[in-house]
Design a protein around this motif. Structure first.
Motif, PDB file in Angstrom:
ATOM      1  N   TYR A  24       0.718  -1.195   0.040  1.00  0.00           N
ATOM      2  CA  TYR A  24      -0.114  -0.080   0.011  1.00  0.00           C
ATOM      3  C   TYR A  24       0.977   1.205  -0.126  1.00  0.00           C
ATOM      4  O   TYR A  24       0.763   2.195  -0.755  1.00  0.00           O
ATOM      5  N   HIS A 148      -7.248   1.364   8.236  1.00  0.00           N
ATOM      6  CA  HIS A 148      -7.931   1.413   6.990  1.00  0.00           C
ATOM      7  C   HIS A 148      -7.753  -0.092   6.190  1.00  0.00           C
ATOM      8  O   HIS A 148      -8.919  -0.641   5.748  1.00  0.00           O
ATOM      9  N   LEU A 149      -6.833  -0.341   6.304  1.00  0.00           N
ATOM     10  CA  LEU A 149      -6.412  -1.623   5.684  1.00  0.00           C
ATOM     11  C   LEU A 149      -7.040  -2.968   6.211  1.00  0.00           C
ATOM     12  O   LEU A 149      -7.497  -3.934   5.647  1.00  0.00           O
ATOM     13  N   THR A 151     -10.253  -2.907   7.677  1.00  0.00           N
ATOM     14  CA  THR A 151     -11.410  -2.769   6.894  1.00  0.00           C
ATOM     15  C   THR A 151     -11.649  -3.225   5.546  1.00  0.00           C
ATOM     16  O   THR A 151     -12.631  -3.657   5.093  1.00  0.00           O
ATOM     17  N   GLN A 152     -10.397  -3.338   4.997  1.00  0.00           N
ATOM     18  CA  GLN A 152     -10.378  -3.873   3.435  1.00  0.00           C
ATOM     19  C   GLN A 152     -10.159  -5.358   3.402  1.00  0.00           C
ATOM     20  O   GLN A 152     -10.285  -5.589   2.297  1.00  0.00           O
TER      21      GLN A 152
END
Length: 153
Positions: A24, A148-149, A151-152
């Motif tokens: 990322y 964030h990652l 939740t992805q």
């Protein structure tokens, strides 16, 4: 007066694999402003390709109450060790530092990873303070990216 190379380091624990974080940060940094808009307002590619050594990235960020910019050259990427080295070649940091380099490495830790940040820098003069607040900014940014990652997944 000769300046010397100084170092400042921190570790940030996140609940994402080192590969996922590295991928990322290295290949999709232009998405970081969506994840952490209060810290990063934009990230643009000026030369080369995302995630490629020799490419130049231009950051718009908010630090110490001010909008700032940094142009960084990707000096090294090691997908085996999940590390990237970025050298500042233009921007606000060079008003206080003769040179400034960031090394970011993600290592496995339990279910997640530890992201190790290293700043290597030379101050222009003795009145320049160590970049502690910038180190705190990137540590907080790491947590935002990690959250964030997760939740992805």
């Amino acid at each position: 007066m000769s300046s010397k190379l100084e170092k400042l380091e921190t570790d940030v624990e996140i609940n994402v694999s080192p590969v996922k974080f590295h991928e990322y940060f290295t290949r999709r940094p232009h998405h970081i402003s969506n994840v952490s808009p209060g810290k990063i307002q934009g990230c643009d590619l000026h030369e080369g390709d995302w995630g490629t050594v020799g490419s130049i990235i231009y950051w718009n960020y908010f630090h110490d109450g001010k909008a700032k910019v940094a142009k960084q050259l990707i000096e090294a990427i090691d997908d085996e060790t999940n590390s990237i080295t970025l050298k500042v070649i233009e921007g606000d940091l060079l008003e206080e530092y003769k040179s400034f380099k960031c090394i970011i490495q993600a290592s496995p830790k339990g279910e997640g990873s530890t992201v190790h940040w290293t700043f290597e820098y030379e101050k222009l003069h003795n009145q320049v303070s160590d970049p502690q607040t910038l180190l705190q900014l990137v540590a907080d940014l790491c947590k935002d990216i990690g959250d964030h990652l997760v939740t992805q997944a």
